[in-house]
Design an enzyme around this catalytic site. Structure first.
Site, mmCIF file in Angstrom:
data_model
loop_
_atom_site.group_PDB
_atom_site.id
_atom_site.type_symbol
_atom_site.label_atom_id
_atom_site.label_comp_id
_atom_site.label_asym_id
_atom_site.label_seq_id
_atom_site.Cartn_x
_atom_site.Cartn_y
_atom_site.Cartn_z
ATOM 1 N N SER A 135 49.224 1.435 36.583
ATOM 2 C CA SER A 135 49.456 0.664 35.479
ATOM 3 C C SER A 135 51.045 0.438 35.121
ATOM 4 O O SER A 135 51.492 1.635 34.875
ATOM 5 C CB SER A 135 48.670 1.287 34.147
ATOM 6 O OG SER A 135 49.249 0.583 33.243
ATOM 7 N N HIS A 137 48.214 -3.070 38.055
ATOM 8 C CA HIS A 137 47.410 -3.297 36.880
ATOM 9 C C HIS A 137 48.287 -3.668 35.764
ATOM 10 O O HIS A 137 49.505 -2.886 35.565
ATOM 11 C CB HIS A 137 46.682 -1.594 36.363
ATOM 12 C CG HIS A 137 45.886 -2.112 35.309
ATOM 13 N ND1 HIS A 137 44.532 -2.615 35.376
ATOM 14 C CD2 HIS A 137 45.970 -1.637 33.716
ATOM 15 C CE1 HIS A 137 43.985 -2.532 33.971
ATOM 16 N NE2 HIS A 137 44.981 -1.829 33.280
ATOM 17 N N ASP A 191 48.838 -4.317 31.736
ATOM 18 C CA ASP A 191 48.349 -4.548 30.549
ATOM 19 C C ASP A 191 48.991 -5.394 29.407
ATOM 20 O O ASP A 191 50.274 -5.190 29.168
ATOM 21 C CB ASP A 191 48.539 -3.000 29.785
ATOM 22 C CG ASP A 191 47.641 -1.763 30.867
ATOM 23 O OD1 ASP A 191 46.372 -2.204 30.781
ATOM 24 O OD2 ASP A 191 48.018 -0.711 31.179
ATOM 25 N N MET A 197 49.251 -6.781 25.832
ATOM 26 C CA MET A 197 48.690 -6.443 24.549
ATOM 27 C C MET A 197 49.370 -7.300 23.652
ATOM 28 O O MET A 197 50.509 -7.645 23.816
ATOM 29 C CB MET A 197 49.156 -5.024 24.194
ATOM 30 C CG MET A 197 48.656 -3.931 25.226
ATOM 31 S SD MET A 197 48.803 -2.340 24.840
ATOM 32 C CE MET A 197 48.369 -1.492 26.173
ATOM 33 N N HIS A 247 44.913 -6.966 32.634
ATOM 34 C CA HIS A 247 43.828 -6.620 31.616
ATOM 35 C C HIS A 247 44.372 -7.044 30.299
ATOM 36 O O HIS A 247 45.451 -6.600 29.777
ATOM 37 C CB HIS A 247 43.993 -4.934 31.753
ATOM 38 C CG HIS A 247 43.130 -4.388 30.609
ATOM 39 N ND1 HIS A 247 43.247 -3.034 30.361
ATOM 40 C CD2 HIS A 247 42.214 -4.531 29.825
ATOM 41 C CE1 HIS A 247 42.346 -2.597 29.287
ATOM 42 N NE2 HIS A 247 41.903 -3.721 29.276
ATOM 43 N N MET A 297 44.435 -7.337 26.522
ATOM 44 C CA MET A 297 43.870 -6.598 25.449
ATOM 45 C C MET A 297 44.461 -7.600 24.121
ATOM 46 O O MET A 297 45.555 -7.107 23.506
ATOM 47 C CB MET A 297 44.354 -5.201 25.346
ATOM 48 C CG MET A 297 43.880 -4.160 26.484
ATOM 49 S SD MET A 297 44.684 -2.796 26.788
ATOM 50 C CE MET A 297 45.744 -3.564 27.858
ATOM 51 N N MET A 335 36.801 1.418 29.557
ATOM 52 C CA MET A 335 38.018 2.357 28.804
ATOM 53 C C MET A 335 37.661 3.825 28.707
ATOM 54 O O MET A 335 36.612 4.153 28.251
ATOM 55 C CB MET A 335 38.484 1.721 27.483
ATOM 56 C CG MET A 335 39.042 0.452 27.645
ATOM 57 S SD MET A 335 40.536 0.289 28.869
ATOM 58 C CE MET A 335 41.436 1.481 28.146
ATOM 59 N N GLY A 362 49.935 4.275 26.884
ATOM 60 C CA GLY A 362 49.582 5.031 27.903
ATOM 61 C C GLY A 362 49.783 6.490 27.567
ATOM 62 O O GLY A 362 49.906 6.742 26.465
ATOM 63 N N ASP A 413 39.926 3.360 33.005
ATOM 64 C CA ASP A 413 41.202 3.103 32.796
ATOM 65 C C ASP A 413 41.510 3.976 31.338
ATOM 66 O O ASP A 413 40.827 3.864 30.299
ATOM 67 C CB ASP A 413 41.547 1.567 32.431
ATOM 68 C CG ASP A 413 42.938 1.374 31.973
ATOM 69 O OD1 ASP A 413 43.830 1.995 32.063
ATOM 70 O OD2 ASP A 413 43.167 0.026 31.690
ATOM 71 N N GLY A 425 43.971 7.901 30.975
ATOM 72 C CA GLY A 425 43.934 9.215 31.109
ATOM 73 C C GLY A 425 43.372 9.846 32.592
ATOM 74 O O GLY A 425 42.895 10.858 32.634
ATOM 75 N N SER A 449 50.610 6.990 33.463
ATOM 76 C CA SER A 449 51.341 8.203 33.391
ATOM 77 C C SER A 449 51.219 9.097 34.603
ATOM 78 O O SER A 449 52.184 9.784 34.895
ATOM 79 C CB SER A 449 51.326 8.977 32.261
ATOM 80 O OG SER A 449 49.989 8.857 31.644
HETATM 81 C C1 DX5 Z 1 45.708 1.451 27.841
HETATM 82 C C2 DX5 Z 1 46.043 0.720 28.991
HETATM 83 C C3 DX5 Z 1 45.913 1.394 30.348
HETATM 84 C C4 DX5 Z 1 47.360 2.447 30.395
HETATM 85 C C5 DX5 Z 1 46.785 3.805 31.100
HETATM 86 O O1 DX5 Z 1 45.654 0.794 26.731
HETATM 87 O O2 DX5 Z 1 44.865 -0.255 29.456
HETATM 88 O O3 DX5 Z 1 45.923 0.604 31.337
HETATM 89 O O4 DX5 Z 1 48.110 2.127 30.789
HETATM 90 O O5 DX5 Z 1 47.804 4.740 31.074
HETATM 91 P P1 DX5 Z 1 47.528 6.291 31.300
HETATM 92 O O6 DX5 Z 1 47.036 6.330 32.812
HETATM 93 O O7 DX5 Z 1 48.720 6.766 31.263
HETATM 94 O O8 DX5 Z 1 46.470 6.606 30.535
HETATM 95 ZN ZN ZN Z 2 44.734 -1.317 31.248
#
Ligand code: DX5
Ligand code: ZN
Length: 226
Positions: A9, A34, A36, A38, A67, A69, A138, A145, A176, A178, A199
């Site tokens: 990501s 990936h 993200d 938002m 993705h 959001m 999710m 992240g 997706d 953690g 991360s």
């Molecule tokens: C969260 C995102 C994830 C995020 C994952 O809202 O959709 O894709 O970047 O980050 P980590 O792997 O650090 O949880």
């Molecule tokens: Zn994501």
């Protein structure tokens, strides 16, 4: 069974040098990137828009797994398709018109994904399961992240994997939030065949190549459900 795909990501990358970060993980064997997106409404954060996706498309040939959001994603499908996304994933919670949104993605010839937040009952997936190439479950509430993996996703992964197996479909199941070398094998054993990791990849002190190798090694040995 599909091989397990790993999608770093870019949210966790150095945002001032996204193209370099993309090139680095692709060189290290990332299967897809990936992205993200938002909107500050569906989730409490703001990130990338179609311009960023277009800039990434110009910088790399790697698949861009976008993705969304964002609220009412059906308004933005054409913009992200024009920008060069490979696949678009929309949230069932983000629109009362989820079929319209998914059909718009399909009509543009992109890979079609549907996402569910951790608190959304899986019944929301049933009406659209046959329309998608990818189900994203999710394992954190989306928005940021670096959040902690919610293990309750594993029962959900098993259920969705079971529905897909009953259909004899090739639908991918992506997890997706953690995901690291400890949680990845658990998610894969429960039925995930696509891992998003932010991360754990870009935050690794020994570099992204070592981090990707660790993730691959961790899932190689996990027991896959049939
Ligand atoms: C969260 C995102 C994830 C995020 C994952 O809202 O959709 O894709 O970047 O980050 P980590 O792997 O650090 O949880
Ligand atoms: Zn994501």
């Amino acid at each position: 069974m599909n091989p397990v795909l790993i999608a770093p990501s870019l949210l966790a990358a150095d945002l001032a040098r996204l193209a370099d970060a993309a090139a680095e993980v692709v060189a290290a064997g990332a299967d897809t990137l990936h992205v993200d997106v938002m909107d500050g409404r569906f989730v409490p954060n703001l990130t990338f828009g179609p311009g960023t996706v277009a800039a990434l498309r110009a910088a790399t040939d790697a698949p861009l797994d976008v993705h969304l959001m964002i609220e009412a994603p059906e308004r933005w499908i054409d913009a992200y398709a024009d920008a060069g996304a490979t696949g678009l994933t929309v949230h069932v919670e983000a629109t009362p018109h989820v079929h319209r949104a998914l059909r718009a993605v399909r009509d543009r010839g992109l890979e079609v994904g549907v996402a569910l937040n951790p608190g959304t009952p899986l019944t929301a997936l049933e009406p659209v399961l046959d329309l998608v190439d990818l189900v994203l479950l999710m394992s954190v509430d989306p928005g940021f992240g670096g959040q902690r993996y919610l293990p309750a996703v594993e029962g959900r992964l098993r259920a969705v994997r079971g529905w897909i197996a009953e259909r004899g479909a090739a639908t991918r199941v992506q997890v997706d939030g953690g995901i690291d070398a400890t949680t990845a094998p658990r998610a894969v054993a429960a039925g995930a065949d696509a891992l998003v990791a932010g991360s754990a990849v870009f935050g690794a002190t020994d570099g992204v190549a070592a981090a990707l190798a660790r993730l691959r090694q961790a899932v190689v040995s996990s027991i896959r459900p049939m």
